[in-house]
Design a protein around this motif. Structure first.
Motif: not given
Length: 249
Positions: A212-227
């Protein structure tokens, strides 16, 4: 004035540099190797490493995140994640007891791929395992360090890897084992053994489990997965490996 002009001239170059710089100041550490014989998800072959290494590398690249894989014994992966020695792994929520699926210590990514886990047995024993309820109170072959959402209801008989578990099954050391469907098919082919499937034990998406301490990275990770899904990359990687898993025929 000349110094100011030079500084202004450098600004566009600095912007380009920072746009390509890693999102995270400190590289993340992760583990996705499982037992080391979790084909087709991880193969331990650098030339053809498996579905997860190929996908995760592309996700990290697309999210502009610097990270390195840490090789760990299976039984230590969970402990190292809990103790924040590593920063993420890949898991299906369906493997976890319901009480652990909302652990605030972690955040979870968008789905990567499906994973189906089966009760695997020899053909002559197949009729004994057509319900997951049949596991209760029985000795069941499992992989050391792996999650099984209901392992408080049966007696685990742990083996170091799927390969060794399937070998034990072929030698009647256990009558039933919990193994991913694709993994069981692959090792049955490699070990030249006939298997049968009993009931499905779990079925769900694999996702990245991130501290959870890295949750700020999650939007970029999710966008990469969607792409990667929209580009067909993930489907192509699955097909590349699944064709070699074998069949029951």
């Amino acid at each position: 004035m000349p110094n100011l002009i030079r500084l202004l001239a450098l600004c566009p170059l600095l912007c380009v540099f920072f746009s390509y710089a890693s999102t995270n100041a400190i590289p993340l550490k992760y583990n996705i190797s499982a037992s080391g014989s979790h084909y087709p998800y991880y193969t331990n072959n650098p030339k053809k490493p498996g579905i997860l290494p190929e996908i995760i590398e592309k996700v990290l690249d697309g999210a502009n995140i610097e990270a390195s894989h840490v090789d760990l014994p299976t039984k230590r992966i969970t402990k190292y994640l809990q103790n924040e020695v590593i920063d993420f792994d890949v898991i299906s929520l369906e493997w976890l007891p319901k009480s652990e699926r909302n652990d605030p210590h972690y955040v979870f990514s968008e789905p990567l791929i499906y994973a189906t886990e089966m009760i695997v047995t020899l053909p002559q024993n197949a009729n004994n395992w057509q319900s997951a309820d049949n596991l209760k109170g029985k000795n069941v072959g499992t992989v050391l360090g792996y999650y099984y959402y209901d392992d408080n209801t049966f007696e685990r008989v742990d083996f170091p890897s799927e390969k060794e578990l399937m070998t034990a099954l072929s030698r009647n050391r256990v009558e039933a084992a919990l193994v991913g469907k694709l993994t069981a098919l692959y090792w049955a082919k490699q070990l030249d053994m006939r298997i049968a499937f009993g009931a499905q034990h779990s079925h769900g998406f694999l996702t990245i489990r991130l501290l959870s301490k890295h949750k700020n990275l999650l939007p970029k990770i999710n966008q990469a997965i969607k792409n990667l899904h929209s580009q067909g990359y993930i489907k192509n990687i699955e097909d590349k490996y699944i064709l070699n898993t074998g069949s029951l025929n």
